[in-house]
Design a protein around this motif. Structure first.
Motif, PDB file in Angstrom:
ATOM      1  N   ARG A 119      13.471  -1.788  -3.427  1.00  0.00           N
ATOM      2  CA  ARG A 119      12.103  -1.532  -3.033  1.00  0.00           C
ATOM      3  C   ARG A 119      12.011  -0.487  -1.913  1.00  0.00           C
ATOM      4  O   ARG A 119      11.086   0.310  -1.881  1.00  0.00           O
ATOM      5  CB  ARG A 119      11.482  -2.842  -2.576  1.00  0.00           C
ATOM      6  CG  ARG A 119      10.002  -2.745  -2.535  1.00  0.00           C
ATOM      7  CD  ARG A 119       9.380  -4.074  -2.832  1.00  0.00           C
ATOM      8  NE  ARG A 119       8.021  -4.068  -2.352  1.00  0.00           N
ATOM      9  CZ  ARG A 119       6.982  -3.663  -3.075  1.00  0.00           C
ATOM     10  NH1 ARG A 119       7.162  -3.270  -4.311  1.00  0.00           N
ATOM     11  NH2 ARG A 119       5.778  -3.668  -2.560  1.00  0.00           N
TER      12      ARG A 119
ATOM     13  N   LYS B  48      14.382  -7.313   9.273  1.00  0.00           N
ATOM     14  CA  LYS B  48      13.294  -8.219   8.903  1.00  0.00           C
ATOM     15  C   LYS B  48      13.848  -9.398   8.128  1.00  0.00           C
ATOM     16  O   LYS B  48      13.107 -10.287   7.748  1.00  0.00           O
ATOM     17  CB  LYS B  48      12.303  -7.478   7.983  1.00  0.00           C
ATOM     18  CG  LYS B  48      11.123  -6.850   8.689  1.00  0.00           C
ATOM     19  CD  LYS B  48      10.562  -5.700   7.864  1.00  0.00           C
ATOM     20  CE  LYS B  48       9.450  -6.124   6.956  1.00  0.00           C
ATOM     21  NZ  LYS B  48       8.907  -4.955   6.206  1.00  0.00           N
TER      22      LYS B  48
ATOM     23  N   TYR C 179      13.764   3.008   8.825  1.00  0.00           N
ATOM     24  CA  TYR C 179      13.003   2.005   8.078  1.00  0.00           C
ATOM     25  C   TYR C 179      13.886   1.090   7.254  1.00  0.00           C
ATOM     26  O   TYR C 179      13.516  -0.041   6.963  1.00  0.00           O
ATOM     27  CB  TYR C 179      11.883   2.628   7.230  1.00  0.00           C
ATOM     28  CG  TYR C 179      12.289   3.675   6.235  1.00  0.00           C
ATOM     29  CD1 TYR C 179      12.127   5.015   6.527  1.00  0.00           C
ATOM     30  CD2 TYR C 179      12.812   3.326   5.007  1.00  0.00           C
ATOM     31  CE1 TYR C 179      12.484   5.992   5.621  1.00  0.00           C
ATOM     32  CE2 TYR C 179      13.168   4.298   4.094  1.00  0.00           C
ATOM     33  CZ  TYR C 179      13.012   5.627   4.405  1.00  0.00           C
ATOM     34  OH  TYR C 179      13.363   6.589   3.507  1.00  0.00           O
TER      35      TYR C 179
ATOM     36  N   HIS D  16       1.518   6.862   7.200  1.00  0.00           N
ATOM     37  CA  HIS D  16       1.083   8.136   7.768  1.00  0.00           C
ATOM     38  C   HIS D  16      -0.427   8.249   7.839  1.00  0.00           C
ATOM     39  O   HIS D  16      -0.946   9.195   8.412  1.00  0.00           O
ATOM     40  CB  HIS D  16       1.656   9.287   6.939  1.00  0.00           C
ATOM     41  CG  HIS D  16       1.136   9.306   5.536  1.00  0.00           C
ATOM     42  ND1 HIS D  16       1.780   8.696   4.503  1.00  0.00           N
ATOM     43  CD2 HIS D  16       0.021   9.840   5.006  1.00  0.00           C
ATOM     44  CE1 HIS D  16       1.091   8.845   3.396  1.00  0.00           C
ATOM     45  NE2 HIS D  16       0.010   9.539   3.671  1.00  0.00           N
ATOM     46  N   GLU D  17      -1.122   7.302   7.231  1.00  0.00           N
ATOM     47  CA  GLU D  17      -2.577   7.396   7.232  1.00  0.00           C
ATOM     48  C   GLU D  17      -3.212   6.708   8.430  1.00  0.00           C
ATOM     49  O   GLU D  17      -4.432   6.703   8.562  1.00  0.00           O
ATOM     50  CB  GLU D  17      -3.136   6.791   5.929  1.00  0.00           C
ATOM     51  CG  GLU D  17      -2.754   7.599   4.704  1.00  0.00           C
ATOM     52  CD  GLU D  17      -3.080   6.909   3.401  1.00  0.00           C
ATOM     53  OE1 GLU D  17      -3.227   7.609   2.396  1.00  0.00           O
ATOM     54  OE2 GLU D  17      -3.183   5.675   3.370  1.00  0.00           O
TER      55      GLU D  17
ATOM     56  N   PHE E 146      -1.101   3.783   3.781  1.00  0.00           N
ATOM     57  CA  PHE E 146       0.295   4.140   3.997  1.00  0.00           C
ATOM     58  C   PHE E 146       0.490   4.422   5.493  1.00  0.00           C
ATOM     59  O   PHE E 146      -0.463   4.813   6.172  1.00  0.00           O
ATOM     60  CB  PHE E 146       0.662   5.379   3.180  1.00  0.00           C
ATOM     61  CG  PHE E 146       0.813   5.101   1.720  1.00  0.00           C
ATOM     62  CD1 PHE E 146       1.973   4.512   1.238  1.00  0.00           C
ATOM     63  CD2 PHE E 146      -0.201   5.408   0.830  1.00  0.00           C
ATOM     64  CE1 PHE E 146       2.127   4.247  -0.119  1.00  0.00           C
ATOM     65  CE2 PHE E 146      -0.059   5.142  -0.527  1.00  0.00           C
ATOM     66  CZ  PHE E 146       1.108   4.554  -0.998  1.00  0.00           C
TER      67      PHE E 146
ATOM     68  N   SER F 299       8.875   6.087  12.268  1.00  0.00           N
ATOM     69  CA  SER F 299      10.100   6.122  11.480  1.00  0.00           C
ATOM     70  C   SER F 299      10.576   4.718  11.133  1.00  0.00           C
ATOM     71  O   SER F 299      11.398   4.558  10.242  1.00  0.00           O
ATOM     72  CB  SER F 299      11.185   6.908  12.206  1.00  0.00           C
ATOM     73  OG  SER F 299      11.389   6.388  13.487  1.00  0.00           O
TER      74      SER F 299
ATOM     75  N   ALA G  33       2.276  -3.971   1.797  1.00  0.00           N
ATOM     76  CA  ALA G  33       3.518  -4.326   1.114  1.00  0.00           C
ATOM     77  C   ALA G  33       4.614  -4.638   2.121  1.00  0.00           C
ATOM     78  O   ALA G  33       5.418  -5.552   1.920  1.00  0.00           O
ATOM     79  CB  ALA G  33       3.954  -3.182   0.211  1.00  0.00           C
ATOM     80  N   GLN G  34       4.618  -3.897   3.231  1.00  0.00           N
ATOM     81  CA  GLN G  34       5.674  -4.115   4.218  1.00  0.00           C
ATOM     82  C   GLN G  34       5.436  -5.368   5.038  1.00  0.00           C
ATOM     83  O   GLN G  34       6.369  -5.916   5.625  1.00  0.00           O
ATOM     84  CB  GLN G  34       5.812  -2.881   5.118  1.00  0.00           C
ATOM     85  CG  GLN G  34       6.187  -1.656   4.312  1.00  0.00           C
ATOM     86  CD  GLN G  34       6.532  -0.462   5.168  1.00  0.00           C
ATOM     87  OE1 GLN G  34       7.383  -0.527   6.021  1.00  0.00           O
ATOM     88  NE2 GLN G  34       5.855   0.651   4.936  1.00  0.00           N
TER      89      GLN G  34
ATOM     90  N   LEU H 226       8.675   2.459   9.865  1.00  0.00           N
ATOM     91  CA  LEU H 226       7.934   2.007   8.691  1.00  0.00           C
ATOM     92  C   LEU H 226       8.318   2.872   7.491  1.00  0.00           C
ATOM     93  O   LEU H 226       8.472   4.084   7.615  1.00  0.00           O
ATOM     94  CB  LEU H 226       6.428   2.114   8.948  1.00  0.00           C
ATOM     95  CG  LEU H 226       5.878   1.147   9.994  1.00  0.00           C
ATOM     96  CD1 LEU H 226       4.432   1.495  10.317  1.00  0.00           C
ATOM     97  CD2 LEU H 226       5.971  -0.285   9.512  1.00  0.00           C
ATOM     98  N   ASN H 227       8.450   2.249   6.347  1.00  0.00           N
ATOM     99  CA  ASN H 227       8.807   2.985   5.131  1.00  0.00           C
ATOM    100  C   ASN H 227       7.628   3.850   4.692  1.00  0.00           C
ATOM    101  O   ASN H 227       6.549   3.338   4.418  1.00  0.00           O
ATOM    102  CB  ASN H 227       9.182   1.990   4.041  1.00  0.00           C
ATOM    103  CG  ASN H 227       9.798   2.668   2.844  1.00  0.00           C
ATOM    104  OD1 ASN H 227       9.456   3.797   2.500  1.00  0.00           O
ATOM    105  ND2 ASN H 227      10.729   1.990   2.208  1.00  0.00           N
ATOM    106  N   PRO H 228       7.828   5.169   4.613  1.00  0.00           N
ATOM    107  CA  PRO H 228       6.702   6.062   4.303  1.00  0.00           C
ATOM    108  C   PRO H 228       6.144   5.863   2.902  1.00  0.00           C
ATOM    109  O   PRO H 228       5.024   6.271   2.627  1.00  0.00           O
ATOM    110  CB  PRO H 228       7.307   7.465   4.455  1.00  0.00           C
ATOM    111  CG  PRO H 228       8.773   7.267   4.267  1.00  0.00           C
ATOM    112  CD  PRO H 228       9.078   5.910   4.823  1.00  0.00           C
ATOM    113  N   CYS H 229       6.913   5.263   2.012  1.00  0.00           N
ATOM    114  CA  CYS H 229       6.492   5.168   0.615  1.00  0.00           C
ATOM    115  C   CYS H 229       5.810   3.859   0.271  1.00  0.00           C
ATOM    116  O   CYS H 229       5.393   3.667  -0.860  1.00  0.00           O
ATOM    117  CB  CYS H 229       7.689   5.336  -0.311  1.00  0.00           C
ATOM    118  SG  CYS H 229       8.241   7.023  -0.393  1.00  0.00           S
ATOM    119  N   LEU H 230       5.757   2.933   1.203  1.00  0.00           N
ATOM    120  CA  LEU H 230       5.150   1.647   0.895  1.00  0.00           C
ATOM    121  C   LEU H 230       3.925   1.440   1.773  1.00  0.00           C
ATOM    122  O   LEU H 230       3.906   1.863   2.925  1.00  0.00           O
ATOM    123  CB  LEU H 230       6.146   0.512   1.152  1.00  0.00           C
ATOM    124  CG  LEU H 230       7.388   0.486   0.269  1.00  0.00           C
ATOM    125  CD1 LEU H 230       8.327  -0.623   0.722  1.00  0.00           C
ATOM    126  CD2 LEU H 230       7.000   0.277  -1.173  1.00  0.00           C
TER     127      LEU H 230
ATOM    128  N   PRO I 185       4.030   9.436  -1.025  1.00  0.00           N
ATOM    129  CA  PRO I 185       2.598   9.460  -0.715  1.00  0.00           C
ATOM    130  C   PRO I 185       2.227  10.475   0.356  1.00  0.00           C
ATOM    131  O   PRO I 185       1.088  10.910   0.410  1.00  0.00           O
ATOM    132  CB  PRO I 185       2.309   8.036  -0.236  1.00  0.00           C
ATOM    133  CG  PRO I 185       3.626   7.412   0.036  1.00  0.00           C
ATOM    134  CD  PRO I 185       4.637   8.134  -0.777  1.00  0.00           C
TER     135      PRO I 185
END
Lengths: 313, 681
Positions: A225, A215, A208, B154-155, B152, B102, B112-113, B104-108, A305
């Motif tokens: 971030r 990007k 990521y 993972h959802e 998120f 993987s 946001a991404q 995608l940022n799991p925390c955002l 999360p």
């Protein structure tokens, strides 16, 4: 999120309940020892029995346990034999002193270690990374008793800048806290910095972060971030574990600087068989450990999360 | 001649390793015009992903561009400053990655991404950015953009994650889209809809595509031109139709003929594998890199001079010294003989069910006596496996096929029904309770050989150990058995002294197969046995598995999502969906009309070399959660032939033909046959 917090709080209550049973069994199962400790080893059998009866030790087990719990909750831990004062009066100032030391320590440790660790992990293998790693290993490998001697030699005897003891006889003075905090910092910052570095370096390798770079996002944005939050999860655990260590486990440093902290109190209580004091210290330690663990778990949920969901599943 | 949008000019990339600089990409020249779509095909390690990263000038750590140039709109990208490069990445050239989870940022949150792309490339923030992101989510066919925007990674499901990555790449309306295996890990029906989306988007937005994949059939659905790579080089390039119908380079021919044709079975047209393995970059042959595996190679020519890339003037280029001589012969293996029908039943599955219990979510889960949630992974399965034949169980992820394999092998215990092997019910007999002979009789081949083989022992020793455990053989006989097996799996005996890490993927899977066959088992369960392997190796391993089965008279239970493979290998087929049997019958019954609507959808989603045919409106959407399966027919939420409320309320009856073809559907079989004939003709 609310669910996670509720679940964690519930878990911590369960832990405390289990720990209290264990503590009760350890400390109260053999009343004879308790009486011997309370009355001194030259007391007679009769004296001990009288004392036990007077203090309700011949009541049924569950009554004794409930009474014990009530005393723990209300802070009536009994009389400290060593100080000849109620335990709670002895305990309070010592805990406060340890908390002050911990606060000073953390207010330097966190910015320093996280900052260096992140800087090193961002560019794995760079000169900066090597430098920071080397410094971390060197400082961590010097044990606190050695660095305490060294720092005292420099700042007390040679430069004469700082007081050599931290007994706070003239009331609380920050100046006396500097040396103990510095010794701990020197010993510990490298550990946290290296954990942070490893975690940051791992995050920088992930797909990521690659996505973020490709990007076309600017570097500062990627670090702040995308990388930071993920990279902070392991150091956060370490920081939480260190609270316990700082409050109860820095006996050497406390003794060296004659600092009246919680760690030295536990040692004194165990050496002198001051049972009520020891009991109270243990209860506080357990509470502290459960508390920091609960905070750590809830903090995980905020940082990551995925854990929020895993907990609910 | 106008300058193409993106041009690679003699690009070479090498990686620094302990063996020195290893060339991953050698002298590759490609041109991509505005709005054009070019496919880059090759097997693992051929350098195709490296090309994509070299274009983006992002070669992590050890990679470096050793020669050549990448020109974007006529400008050499090597001469651009970091800031210029940043402005091109994501804005002019965007990339879609494999494994969206993987990437995608799991925390955002997804939102946001997405919005950050607009923030840094178009200076759009706030409500406008949110609106444009949601519009783009709708463009990539995400059903509820508002929810996904706030979710998120993972959802959301795997298919939706991949759509989000595509949306992210398209947000700034790039001129070039690089796609690196964008459908890896997705189910076939989801894969089909993602590929359709990509083709549609490139047409509508006029985006030029560079589509990288090992899957020739997928690429042919999207791309106008195809370049085939082997060992870091381009060996053939040309229009898609020409490559598919008249491939020239022997490697391209091999790639095409080792794919099971969707209409073929194992008797009429056996697979013709490419012999040997893909060479590691430091093991490339002298002369032509492909020559050691090539059936057309001539000694003294192909192994002495390296062939140049020759253009034929009609838009095709080929790298082969004998291109003019070898003509257009296809490589066709001889037909094999048909098997007689099975003489007995090896496995009887009767009303077999397996429930998993889960702790319920939320506060209820904290209570000690909360009613657990049940997931019915296998729901009253009934079918038989014939002795000495191959039974295939097909379905997408979550259909319960692997759960069945776990029950059969004793890794899980069934919660209902019977599972009879050799006259004994083993449904509730877990593996530690099974006798040595029962263990010997039932063995398994797993998808990933690395999980089967212990990395720290020599492979020969691992096989010998099984021989001593299951067959009670002495030292001499054990060694003999290992030698025999190595002959059977066609590996030189010297390999027995190597550890798994010194073997290629295909060799490891052969060893895993040998391990399963050591004790001369009666039944072998193979769970996706070739799906982790490279295309050219896959055919050879499939062939081997079938041969070893035939010589040993073993019953094979093949678990797979790959219908082409199943059609090719199996004698009987069971199609599963959400834990239930949808259709069962002989291979020819299942693969010809009438099909169950789910089988029909699976067949339509299967990538085919001949192009896109079949159902006009294949399914969208994904498999529902097994936690909350649909009422009535489990497939009604996605069924293209759903005809009324009865599908939602009543579980369909099982229809059986006299020939034994079974299917669970409310639509009568002859009615299904009628509508489906219409589509296929």
């Amino acid at each position: 999120m609310a669910r996670l917090i509720a679940q964690r709080l519930f878990n911590s209550l369960v832990s405390i309940a289990l720990a209290s049973v264990a503590l009760f069994l350890i400390f109260e199962m053999s009343p004879e020892t308790v009486a011997a400790d309370a009355l001194g080893q030259y007391s007679t059998r009769e004296q001990r029995d009288l004392w036990l009866a007077a203090n309700g030790y011949f009541e049924p087990m569950h009554v004794r346990f409930l009474d014990w719990v009530r005393r723990c909750v209300t802070g009536e831990f009994g009389q400290s034999r060593l100080y000849n004062r109620p335990v709670s009066e002895v305990l309070g100032p010592r805990l406060w002193a340890s908390a002050m030391l911990a606060m000073l320590f953390f207010s330097f440790l966190i910015p320093l270690s996280l900052g260096l660790g992140i800087a090193a992990g961002m560019r794995e293998g760079s000169l900066l990374d090597r430098g920071i790693s080397l410094a971390s290993i060197l400082t961590t490998s010097v044990p606190p008793f050695a660095s305490a001697v060294l720092l005292t030699a420099i700042f007390v005897f040679w430069l004469g800048l700082l007081p050599g003891t931290s007994s706070m006889v003239d009331g609380f003075r920050w100046k006396e806290l500097i040396l103990p905090a510095a010794v701990l910092l020197l010993y510990d910052f490298g550990y946290l910095a290296r954990i942070t570095r490893a975690s940051m370096a791992d995050v920088m390798q992930t797909a990521y972060i690659r996505t973020a770079v490709l990007k076309g996002l600017p570097n500062w944005w990627i670090i702040l971030r995308h990388a930071l939050r993920n990279a902070l999860i392991p150091p956060f655990t370490v920081i939480m574990l260190q609270i316990n260590w700082l409050i109860g486990g820095v006996v050497v440093v406390e003794f060296f600087f004659a600092y009246k902290g919680f760690g030295s109190l536990i040692l004194e209580a165990s050496l002198t068989h001051d049972l009520f004091l020891l009991q109270a210290c243990t209860a506080v330690s357990v509470l502290l450990a459960v508390g920091t663990q609960t905070i750590a778990d809830i903090g995980y949920g905020l940082l990551n999360p995925r854990i929020r969901v895993a907990a609910v599943k | 001649m106008t300058e193409p949008l993106l041009r690679l000019d003699g690009l070479s990339v090498s990686y620094r390793t302990r063996r020195g600089a290893v060339p991953a990409v050698v002298d590759v020249s490609l041109a991509l015009k505005r709005g054009e779509s070019l496919g880059l095909v090759g097997e693992s390690g051929c350098g195709k992903s490296t090309i994509a990263f070299a274009i983006m000038r992002w070669l992590a750590g050890r990679g470096q561009i050793a020669g050549g140039r990448v020109l974007f709109e006529g400008r050499d990208m090597a001469e651009m400053s970091r800031e210029e490069l940043r402005r091109i990445r994501g804005k002019r050239i965007a990339m879609v990655f494999q494994e969206a989870m993987s990437a995608l940022n799991p925390c955002l949150t997804v939102g946001a991404q997405l919005t950050e792309v607009l923030r840094f490339h178009e200076d759009i923030v706030g409500h406008e950015a949110e609106r444009r992101s949601k519009d783009m989510l709708a463009e990539v066919r995400i059903p509820d953009p508002d929810r996904v925007f706030r979710a998120f990674p993972h959802e959301i499901s795997g298919g939706q994650q991949q759509r989000v990555v595509i949306a992210m790449a398209l947000l700034a309306n790039p001129a070039v889209l690089l796609l690196d295996e964008p459908t890896t890990g997705l189910d076939v029906t989801v894969e089909a809809s993602v590929v359709r989306l990509i083709a549609e988007i490139s047409r509508r937005f006029g985006t030029a595509l560079l589509y990288i994949s090992h899957n020739l059939a997928l690429i042919s659905r999207v791309c106008e031109r195809i370049a085939v790579m082997y060992a870091g080089e381009i060996v053939e390039e040309g229009p898609t139709r020409r490559i598919l119908t008249a491939p020239i380079h022997p490697y391209t021919r091999g790639l095409i003929s080792c794919l099971p044709e969707s209409g073929a079975d194992k008797i009429a047209r056996p697979l013709s594998p490419i012999p040997g393995q893909i060479p590691a970059p430091w093991e490339r042959a002298s002369g032509c890199f492909f020559q050691p595996r090539c059936g057309f190679a001539v000694d003294g020519l192909c192994n002495t001079s390296h062939p140049p890339l020759v253009t034929d003037g009609k838009g095709s280029t080929v790298r082969c010294l004998r291109a003019d001589e070898i003509g257009a012969d296809r490589i066709v293996a001889a037909a094999s003989e048909a098997l007689a029908p099975g003489e007995g039943i090896a496995v009887t599955v009767d009303q077999l069910s397996k429930d998993y219990r889960l702790t319920p979510p939320g506060f209820r889960g904290l209570l000690p006596f909360a009613e657990p949630l049940r997931i019915r992974a296998n729901d009253h399965l009934t079918f038989n496996a014939d002795q000495g034949r191959t039974l295939a169980i097909v379905g997408e992820s979550g259909c319960g096929k692997s759960t069945f394999a776990r029950v059969l092998t004793g890794l899980e215990r069934a919660t209902g029904g019977r599972l009879e092997v050799a006259g004994q019910d083993i449904a509730r007999l877990s593996v530690i309770d099974r006798s040595r002979d029962q263990l010997r009789a039932l063995q398994m081949v797993f998808q990933n050989p690395d999980e089967t083989l212990n990395p720290s022992y020599k492979v020969g020793r691992q096989i010998a150990r099984v021989a001593s455990r299951l067959l009670n053989l002495g030292r001499k006989e054990r060694a003999q058995r290992v030698r025999d097996l190595f002959a059977e799996i066609r590996l030189p005996a010297g390999i027995a002294d190597r550890k798994p890490r010194h073997l290629s993927g295909g060799q490891k899977q052969r060893i895993a197969i040998a391990r399963a066959f050591v004790g001369r088992p009666d039944i072998v369960v193979a769970d996706e046995p070739v799906s982790a392997l490279d295309v050219s190796v896959r055919a050879a391993v499939t062939q081997l598995l079938m041969e070893i089965q035939r010589t040993n008279g073993t019953t094979l239970i093949l678990i797979s999502h790959d219908l082409a493979l199943v059609r090719y290998v199996a004698d009987t087929v069971v199609v599963m969906y959400l834990g239930q049997v949808m259709e069962a019958g002989t291979t020819s019954q299942v693969f010809s009309a009438p099909h169950h609507p789910y089988t029909e959808v699976l067949l339509a989603a299967q990538p085919k070399l001949e192009g896109d045919r079949g159902l006009d409106a294949p399914v969208e959407g994904e498999t529902p959660s097994p936690l909350d399966p649909p009422k009535g027919c489990p497939f009604h939420t996605r069924c293209p032939r759903k005809f009324g409320a009865i599908c939602e309320t009543t579980r369909p009856p099982e229809q059986v033909t006299p020939a034994g073809h079974r299917m669970a559907c409310h639509i009568p079989m002859d009615e299904l046959a009628r509508v489906q004939e219409k589509v296929t003709t």
